[in-house]
Structure formats: C-alpha cells, structure tokens
Design a protein around this motif. Structure first.
Motif, PDB file in Angstrom:
ATOM      1  N   GLY A 201       0.659  -1.265  -0.129  1.00 40.93           N
ATOM      2  CA  GLY A 201      -0.062   0.036   0.073  1.00 40.93           C
ATOM      3  C   GLY A 201       0.890   1.150   0.176  1.00 40.93           C
ATOM      4  N   GLY A 202       2.112   1.112  -0.421  1.00 33.19           N
ATOM      5  CA  GLY A 202       3.010   2.435  -0.194  1.00 33.19           C
ATOM      6  C   GLY A 202       3.135   2.627  -1.941  1.00 33.19           C
ATOM      7  N   ASP A 203       4.313   3.695  -2.018  1.00 31.94           N
ATOM      8  CA  ASP A 203       4.605   4.291  -3.402  1.00 31.94           C
ATOM      9  C   ASP A 203       6.069   3.557  -3.489  1.00 31.94           C
ATOM     10  N   ILE A 204       6.637   4.076  -4.754  1.00 30.10           N
ATOM     11  CA  ILE A 204       7.839   3.738  -5.053  1.00 30.10           C
ATOM     12  C   ILE A 204       8.938   4.051  -4.050  1.00 30.10           C
ATOM     13  N   GLU A 205       8.823   4.912  -3.558  1.00 28.69           N
ATOM     14  CA  GLU A 205       9.957   5.434  -2.504  1.00 28.69           C
ATOM     15  C   GLU A 205       9.921   4.422  -1.329  1.00 28.69           C
ATOM     16  N   HIS A 206       8.674   3.892  -1.089  1.00 24.58           N
ATOM     17  CA  HIS A 206       8.592   2.703   0.307  1.00 24.58           C
ATOM     18  C   HIS A 206       9.233   1.502  -0.436  1.00 24.58           C
ATOM     19  N   GLY A 207       8.958   1.301  -1.846  1.00 34.77           N
ATOM     20  CA  GLY A 207       9.664   0.082  -2.268  1.00 34.77           C
ATOM     21  C   GLY A 207      10.959  -0.026  -2.465  1.00 34.77           C
ATOM     22  N   LYS A 208      11.566   1.254  -2.471  1.00 33.77           N
ATOM     23  CA  LYS A 208      12.881   1.361  -2.668  1.00 33.77           C
ATOM     24  C   LYS A 208      13.682   0.988  -1.312  1.00 33.77           C
ATOM     25  N   ARG A 209      12.945   1.616  -0.104  1.00 37.82           N
ATOM     26  CA  ARG A 209      13.318   1.358   1.158  1.00 37.82           C
ATOM     27  C   ARG A 209      13.310  -0.101   1.564  1.00 37.82           C
ATOM     28  N   VAL A 210      12.282  -0.791   0.985  1.00 34.64           N
ATOM     29  CA  VAL A 210      12.082  -2.331   1.086  1.00 34.64           C
ATOM     30  C   VAL A 210      13.387  -2.917   0.732  1.00 34.64           C
ATOM     31  N   MET A 212      16.354  -1.630  -0.111  1.00 32.58           N
ATOM     32  CA  MET A 212      17.614  -1.330   0.870  1.00 32.58           C
ATOM     33  C   MET A 212      17.643  -2.080   2.002  1.00 32.58           C
ATOM     34  N   GLU A 213      16.504  -2.419   2.726  1.00 27.11           N
ATOM     35  CA  GLU A 213      16.529  -2.838   4.058  1.00 27.11           C
ATOM     36  C   GLU A 213      16.879  -4.475   3.822  1.00 27.11           C
ATOM     37  N   SER A 214      16.501  -5.029   2.660  1.00 27.33           N
ATOM     38  CA  SER A 214      16.738  -6.276   2.529  1.00 27.33           C
ATOM     39  C   SER A 214      18.148  -6.573   2.258  1.00 27.33           C
ATOM     40  N   LEU A 215      19.019  -5.607   1.990  1.00 31.91           N
ATOM     41  CA  LEU A 215      20.480  -5.633   1.774  1.00 31.91           C
ATOM     42  C   LEU A 215      20.822  -5.380   3.001  1.00 31.91           C
ATOM     43  N   GLY A 216      20.381  -4.943   4.200  1.00 29.44           N
ATOM     44  CA  GLY A 216      20.990  -4.477   5.373  1.00 29.44           C
ATOM     45  C   GLY A 216      21.220  -3.051   5.364  1.00 29.44           C
ATOM     46  N   GLY A 217      20.601  -2.255   4.592  1.00 27.62           N
ATOM     47  CA  GLY A 217      20.728  -0.807   4.482  1.00 27.62           C
ATOM     48  C   GLY A 217      21.810  -0.503   3.515  1.00 27.62           C
ATOM     49  N   VAL A 218      21.636   0.730   3.181  1.00 33.37           N
ATOM     50  CA  VAL A 218      22.656   1.546   2.351  1.00 33.37           C
ATOM     51  C   VAL A 218      22.813   2.878   2.871  1.00 33.37           C
ATOM     52  N   PRO A 219      24.061   3.030   3.600  1.00 40.41           N
ATOM     53  CA  PRO A 219      24.347   4.347   4.337  1.00 40.41           C
ATOM     54  C   PRO A 219      24.101   5.522   3.464  1.00 40.41           C
ATOM     55  N   ILE A 220      24.435   5.613   2.164  1.00 42.01           N
ATOM     56  CA  ILE A 220      24.007   6.967   1.401  1.00 42.01           C
ATOM     57  C   ILE A 220      22.677   6.958   1.401  1.00 42.01           C
ATOM     58  N   THR A 245      45.646  -3.896 -11.182  1.00 43.90           N
ATOM     59  CA  THR A 245      45.073  -5.161 -11.648  1.00 43.90           C
ATOM     60  C   THR A 245      44.953  -6.093 -10.622  1.00 43.90           C
ATOM     61  N   GLY A 246      43.956  -6.957 -10.861  1.00 45.01           N
ATOM     62  CA  GLY A 246      43.654  -8.235  -9.840  1.00 45.01           C
ATOM     63  C   GLY A 246      43.021  -7.973  -8.641  1.00 45.01           C
ATOM     64  N   VAL A 247      42.213  -6.840  -8.651  1.00 40.46           N
ATOM     65  CA  VAL A 247      41.439  -6.224  -7.602  1.00 40.46           C
ATOM     66  C   VAL A 247      40.069  -6.023  -8.086  1.00 40.46           C
ATOM     67  N   GLU A 248      39.389  -5.900  -6.958  1.00 40.38           N
ATOM     68  CA  GLU A 248      37.856  -5.724  -7.075  1.00 40.38           C
ATOM     69  C   GLU A 248      37.334  -4.440  -6.404  1.00 40.38           C
ATOM     70  N   TYR A 249      36.712  -3.520  -6.996  1.00 45.84           N
ATOM     71  CA  TYR A 249      36.183  -2.166  -6.761  1.00 45.84           C
ATOM     72  C   TYR A 249      34.712  -2.287  -6.429  1.00 45.84           C
ATOM     73  N   VAL A 250      34.399  -1.956  -5.237  1.00 49.75           N
ATOM     74  CA  VAL A 250      32.880  -2.074  -4.689  1.00 49.75           C
ATOM     75  C   VAL A 250      32.153  -0.507  -4.887  1.00 49.75           C
ATOM     76  N   ILE A 251      31.174  -0.617  -5.623  1.00 50.17           N
ATOM     77  CA  ILE A 251      30.448   0.598  -5.594  1.00 50.17           C
ATOM     78  C   ILE A 251      29.038   0.385  -5.301  1.00 50.17           C
ATOM     79  N   ASP A 252      28.877   0.760  -3.886  1.00 49.45           N
ATOM     80  CA  ASP A 252      27.646   0.043  -3.282  1.00 49.45           C
ATOM     81  C   ASP A 252      26.943   1.174  -2.415  1.00 49.45           C
ATOM     82  N   GLY A 253      27.430   2.467  -2.345  1.00 47.91           N
ATOM     83  CA  GLY A 253      26.734   3.244  -1.244  1.00 47.91           C
ATOM     84  C   GLY A 253      27.286   2.688   0.170  1.00 47.91           C
ATOM     85  N   GLY A 254      28.174   2.098   0.323  1.00 49.43           N
ATOM     86  CA  GLY A 254      28.241   1.460   1.641  1.00 49.43           C
ATOM     87  C   GLY A 254      27.624   0.342   2.213  1.00 49.43           C
ATOM     88  N   THR A 255      27.261  -0.573   1.396  1.00 45.53           N
ATOM     89  CA  THR A 255      26.266  -1.549   1.771  1.00 45.53           C
ATOM     90  C   THR A 255      27.011  -2.725   2.657  1.00 45.53           C
TER      91      THR A 255
END
Length: 259
Positions: A201-210, A212-220, A245-255
């Motif tokens: 019964g919410g909107d798209i912003e509520h869905g985004k929060r759902v 993000m919360e399933s991932l444990g939160g997104v700090p940004i 080379t040989g490394v992994e760069y995470v881009i996840d807003g701090g998740t």
C-alpha cells in the motif's frame, strides 16, 4: 590543458550495453573517444547498427559470433567490459533451484565472460596490452537466501575466475579488474520498487526502502546511478589506472560492512 581522462583511440567491447549501467558505459566510452561495439539479443532504436551485434551470449555460438564480429569491426580489442548479468531464478530458497535453474544462472553470469576472454585475451597478450573488466556483484558477499543464491554463487565464481586470470595475464601487460556494484537505479530496479511498494500500500519510495533494508541498509540512502558505475569503469579502463590489476572495486553506497 589535456583532459584528465581519455579513451581516445581505444577500441572497446561492452556486453549488455543497451540498458542501465551498460548503456551508460557505452555512452561514456564514446564521449571519451573510444570506438565501441556492444551487444544484446536485439538492437534498440537509436543505436547505430555499426556499433551493435545481436547475440545470445548464454550460448557458445553467441559468444563465438560476437568475438568474430569484434575482430572484424574493431580490428583489435583494447578493452573488454563484461556487463552481462542478472537472474531469472524463482524465489523460495535453495530447494526450488533445479539443475536447470542453476545452469541458467551460470550460463548468464559466468560463462559469457569465460568464453569471450578465451577468444579475445590471447590477442591482447600477444600485443602486450589490454584491459578486461568483469562486473561482479556485492551479492557474492551478501547473498539473499530467499531469492539470489544461484546468482550470487555464479558472481562469486566470476570473481574467483577473474582473479586467477589476472595472475596469469598481468605479467604480459593485460590488466584484469573487477567492479562490484550494489543496487543500481535502473528501469528494472525502479519497476521492482514500484511493485514492492504497491504490495504494502505504499509508493515507489517505500519500495526502494524495502529493497535497501533487505540488503541490510545503504548508508548513503540511495542506490548508485548508472553513470556513477560507468565513471568507475571508465577510470579503470583508462591509462590512468595503469598499475591496477587483480583487484575488485565495490560501488554500493556503503552497503557491504567491513569486518
């Protein structure tokens, strides 16, 4: 004054470059001076035919077709960006994942990179230069048991394969790096957010929060934009990142939390 970042004269192959972060990467590479070839199962309107190859990369035949087209149209390939990935597996945990579902996840998220690298990296090694970028996922560290077990496992396999490849070919001048996104605000993720919001019964912003919360939160407080992911990929593909080379760069807003 020269530009800080340029891909002038580079020839690049970007898989799954018609939507989301893939399309943003193709656009940025072209803006920075690269000649780009991309692929999907069908060509969208507005994308020049010369830049596109229709191929199903979940099959060996599709990968062979794309590799041959890249050699024919680009002459050489300086940069390969493996953007292709996703999941169609059903929710319900490990018990609902049949052998066929596991095979689909592996054929989409691991094998296209393996097959295309096998076709294209030897020429890079022979030239003594080149960049391979594998787009993985933070889900290799943070799988969602109810819905992404097979996807997460396939991305983890891609990451391990990428590390091994980097150790093999980096001494020959070919850099291999990984980019690990968290949530990306694409058309698909927005549709999912809209659906999840509506279910309660919410909107798209509520869905985004759902989500993000399933991932444990997104700090940004938001998912990454496609152009932000493309910015990171372009830097890693450029000569500015010549010793990376040989490394992994995470881009996840701090998740992903640190230990």
């Amino acid at each position: 004054m020269s530009a800080f970042l340029t891909l002038e004269g580079k020839k690049a192959l970007v898989t799954s470059g018609t939507r989301g972060a893939g399309a943003a990467t193709v656009s940025l590479f072209r803006e920075l001076g690269a000649q780009v070839l991309t692929t999907a199962r069908s060509r969208p309107e507005g994308l020049p035919e010369a830049m596109f190859v229709a191929a199903d990369l979940t099959t060996r035949e599709g990968c062979d077709r794309l590799a041959e087209a890249a050699r024919e149209r680009l002459g050489r390939v300086d940069i390969v960006v493996h953007m292709l990935g996703g999941s169609s597996a059903p929710a319900g945990g490990y018990q609902v994942l049949s052998d066929a579902e596991w095979a689909k996840e592996i054929d989409l998220n691991l094998m296209p990179a393996v097959r295309l690298d096998r076709e294209l990296v030897p020429a890079m090694v022979a030239l003594g230069q080149g960049v391979v970028i594998h787009v993985t996922s933070i889900q290799r560290e943070l799988p969602l048991p109810a819905s992404t077990t097979a996807y997460a496992a396939a991305k983890a396999a891609l990451s391990t394969y990428s590390k091994s490849l980097s150790k093999e070919v980096s001494p020959n001048g070919v850099r291999v790096v990984r980019v690990s996104p968290g949530g990306i605000e694409t058309e698909g993720s927005l549709r999912l957010a809209e659906r999840l919001g509506a279910e309660v019964g919410g909107d798209i912003e509520h869905g985004k929060r759902v989500i993000m919360e399933s991932l444990g939160g997104v700090p940004i407080g938001r998912f990454s934009r496609p152009d932000e992911v493309a910015n990171l990929i372009a830097f890693l593909a450029s000569d500015r990142a010549g010793s990376i080379t040989g490394v992994e760069y995470v881009i996840d807003g701090g998740t992903v939390p640190t230990a």
